[in-house]
Design a protein around this motif. Structure first.
Motif, mmCIF file in Angstrom:
data_model
loop_
_atom_site.group_PDB
_atom_site.id
_atom_site.type_symbol
_atom_site.label_atom_id
_atom_site.label_comp_id
_atom_site.label_asym_id
_atom_site.label_seq_id
_atom_site.Cartn_x
_atom_site.Cartn_y
_atom_site.Cartn_z
ATOM 1 N N SER A 274 29.650 22.013 -1.058
ATOM 2 C CA SER A 274 30.740 22.074 -2.039
ATOM 3 C C SER A 274 31.428 23.436 -2.038
ATOM 4 N N LEU A 275 30.850 24.402 -1.319
ATOM 5 C CA LEU A 275 31.396 25.759 -1.279
ATOM 6 C C LEU A 275 32.340 25.938 -0.102
ATOM 7 N N ASP A 276 32.767 27.164 0.106
ATOM 8 C CA ASP A 276 33.673 27.540 1.189
ATOM 9 C C ASP A 276 33.104 27.128 2.541
ATOM 10 N N LYS A 277 33.795 26.271 3.247
ATOM 11 C CA LYS A 277 33.340 25.754 4.540
ATOM 12 C C LYS A 277 33.400 26.810 5.648
ATOM 13 N N ILE B 117 26.246 36.025 2.600
ATOM 14 C CA ILE B 117 26.766 35.783 3.948
ATOM 15 C C ILE B 117 28.208 36.288 4.048
ATOM 16 N N ALA B 118 29.037 35.885 3.082
ATOM 17 C CA ALA B 118 30.462 36.241 3.128
ATOM 18 C C ALA B 118 30.675 37.752 3.048
ATOM 19 N N SER B 119 29.859 38.453 2.275
ATOM 20 C CA SER B 119 30.024 39.895 2.122
ATOM 21 C C SER B 119 29.305 40.677 3.221
ATOM 22 N N GLU B 120 28.675 39.943 4.115
ATOM 23 C CA GLU B 120 27.903 40.528 5.220
ATOM 24 C C GLU B 120 26.735 41.363 4.716
ATOM 25 N N GLU B 121 26.302 41.103 3.485
ATOM 26 C CA GLU B 121 25.095 41.729 2.945
ATOM 27 C C GLU B 121 23.876 41.203 3.705
ATOM 28 N N LEU B 122 23.933 39.929 4.065
ATOM 29 C CA LEU B 122 22.886 39.306 4.861
ATOM 30 C C LEU B 122 23.287 39.437 6.329
#
Length: 135
Positions: A25-28, A128-133
Protein backbone atom coordinates in the motif's frame (compact mmCIF):
# COMPACT_ATOMS: atom_id res chain seq x y z
CA UNK A 1 17.38 2.35 -4.66
CA UNK A 2 14.56 -0.18 -4.84
CA UNK A 3 14.98 -3.34 -2.77
CA UNK A 4 13.31 -6.75 -2.86
CA UNK A 5 11.79 -7.27 0.58
CA UNK A 6 10.37 -10.56 1.86
CA UNK A 7 8.27 -10.93 5.00
CA UNK A 8 8.61 -14.50 6.23
CA UNK A 9 7.17 -16.75 8.88
CA UNK A 10 6.27 -20.43 9.15
CA UNK A 11 2.80 -20.58 7.54
CA UNK A 12 2.56 -17.28 5.64
CA UNK A 13 -1.04 -17.06 6.78
CA UNK A 14 -1.25 -14.04 9.08
CA UNK A 15 1.55 -11.64 10.14
CA UNK A 16 3.64 -11.89 6.98
CA UNK A 17 0.51 -11.50 4.83
CA UNK A 18 -0.56 -8.39 6.74
CA UNK A 19 2.96 -6.96 6.42
CA UNK A 20 2.90 -7.63 2.67
CA UNK A 21 -0.45 -5.86 2.44
CA UNK A 22 0.84 -2.80 4.30
CA UNK A 23 4.04 -2.67 2.25
CA UNK A 24 2.20 -2.93 -1.06
CA UNK A 25 0.00 0.00 0.00
CA UNK A 26 3.08 2.25 0.25
CA UNK A 27 5.31 3.90 -2.35
CA UNK A 28 6.04 1.30 -5.04
CA UNK A 29 9.39 2.98 -5.83
CA UNK A 30 10.92 1.92 -2.50
CA UNK A 31 10.48 -1.85 -2.50
CA UNK A 32 9.22 -4.89 -4.34
CA UNK A 33 7.34 -6.90 -1.75
CA UNK A 34 6.91 -10.64 -1.17
CA UNK A 35 5.84 -12.88 1.67
CA UNK A 36 6.36 -16.58 2.22
CA UNK A 37 6.70 -19.39 4.73
CA UNK A 38 8.29 -22.79 5.17
CA UNK A 39 5.16 -24.91 5.63
CA UNK A 40 2.07 -25.28 3.49
CA UNK A 41 -1.09 -23.74 4.89
CA UNK A 42 -4.52 -23.77 3.24
CA UNK A 43 -5.46 -20.08 3.46
CA UNK A 44 -4.75 -16.68 4.91
CA UNK A 45 -6.39 -16.43 8.34
CA UNK A 46 -9.89 -14.94 7.95
CA UNK A 47 -9.38 -12.54 10.86
CA UNK A 48 -6.19 -11.23 9.22
CA UNK A 49 -8.20 -10.53 6.07
CA UNK A 50 -10.96 -8.88 8.13
CA UNK A 51 -8.72 -6.52 10.11
CA UNK A 52 -6.82 -5.43 7.01
CA UNK A 53 -10.11 -4.76 5.22
CA UNK A 54 -11.06 -2.50 8.17
CA UNK A 55 -8.20 -0.18 7.16
CA UNK A 56 -8.90 -0.35 3.44
CA UNK A 57 -6.37 -3.01 2.45
CA UNK A 58 -7.77 -6.07 0.70
CA UNK A 59 -5.67 -9.21 1.14
CA UNK A 60 -8.60 -11.56 0.47
CA UNK A 61 -7.01 -12.77 -2.79
CA UNK A 62 -3.66 -13.56 -1.09
CA UNK A 63 -2.65 -17.20 -0.81
CA UNK A 64 0.03 -18.64 1.49
CA UNK A 65 3.29 -19.14 -0.41
CA UNK A 66 6.43 -21.11 0.26
CA UNK A 67 9.95 -19.68 0.15
CA UNK A 68 10.41 -21.49 -3.16
CA UNK A 69 7.53 -19.44 -4.64
CA UNK A 70 9.33 -16.10 -4.35
CA UNK A 71 12.55 -14.82 -5.97
CA UNK A 72 15.77 -16.16 -4.49
CA UNK A 73 17.61 -12.83 -4.78
CA UNK A 74 15.91 -11.05 -1.90
CA UNK A 75 17.71 -8.00 -0.47
CA UNK A 76 15.91 -7.68 2.87
CA UNK A 77 14.29 -10.47 4.89
CA UNK A 78 11.95 -9.57 7.70
CA UNK A 79 11.12 -12.43 10.05
CA UNK A 80 7.93 -12.07 12.02
CA UNK A 81 9.16 -13.83 15.16
CA UNK A 82 8.59 -17.54 14.91
CA UNK A 83 9.09 -18.93 18.43
CA UNK A 84 10.39 -22.01 16.63
CA UNK A 85 12.98 -22.37 13.87
CA UNK A 86 12.55 -19.25 11.78
CA UNK A 87 12.71 -19.70 8.02
CA UNK A 88 16.07 -19.03 6.40
CA UNK A 89 16.30 -17.09 3.19
CA UNK A 90 19.63 -15.72 1.94
CA UNK A 91 19.65 -11.93 1.88
CA UNK A 92 21.85 -8.87 2.32
CA UNK A 93 20.00 -7.74 5.46
CA UNK A 94 17.77 -9.58 7.95
CA UNK A 95 15.61 -8.34 10.80
CA UNK A 96 13.48 -10.30 13.25
CA UNK A 97 10.52 -8.23 14.38
CA UNK A 98 9.60 -10.68 17.16
CA UNK A 99 5.83 -10.32 16.85
CA UNK A 100 3.47 -12.57 18.76
CA UNK A 101 1.27 -14.61 16.42
CA UNK A 102 -2.37 -13.56 16.99
CA UNK A 103 -3.65 -16.85 15.52
CA UNK A 104 -6.12 -18.43 17.90
CA UNK A 105 -6.63 -15.10 19.64
CA UNK A 106 -9.36 -12.50 19.52
CA UNK A 107 -10.09 -9.96 16.80
CA UNK A 108 -8.46 -7.37 19.09
CA UNK A 109 -5.23 -9.43 19.05
CA UNK A 110 -5.29 -9.31 15.24
CA UNK A 111 -5.93 -5.54 15.27
CA UNK A 112 -3.03 -4.97 17.65
CA UNK A 113 -0.70 -6.99 15.42
CA UNK A 114 -2.00 -5.14 12.32
CA UNK A 115 -1.27 -1.77 13.91
CA UNK A 116 2.22 -2.79 15.08
CA UNK A 117 2.95 -4.06 11.56
CA UNK A 118 1.78 -0.77 10.04
CA UNK A 119 4.27 1.18 12.15
CA UNK A 120 7.11 -1.28 11.46
CA UNK A 121 6.48 -1.44 7.70
CA UNK A 122 6.25 2.35 7.44
CA UNK A 123 9.50 2.67 9.42
CA UNK A 124 11.20 0.13 7.13
CA UNK A 125 10.06 2.03 4.04
CA UNK A 126 11.28 5.30 5.58
CA UNK A 127 14.69 3.79 6.39
CA UNK A 128 15.01 2.46 2.85
CA UNK A 129 13.91 5.71 1.19
CA UNK A 130 16.20 7.86 3.36
CA UNK A 131 19.08 5.44 2.78
CA UNK A 132 19.37 5.01 6.55
CA UNK A 133 19.25 1.28 5.85
CA UNK A 134 22.34 0.78 3.73
CA UNK A 135 22.78 -2.59 2.11
Amino acid sequence: MKYKVAFVCVHNSCRSQMAEGWAKSLDKNVMDVYSAGTENYPQVKPMAVQVMKEVGIDISSHKPKLLTDIPNDIDIVIKMGCNVNCPYLPSKHTEDWGLIDPSGGTIEDFRKTRDILKDKVEDLARRIASEELVI
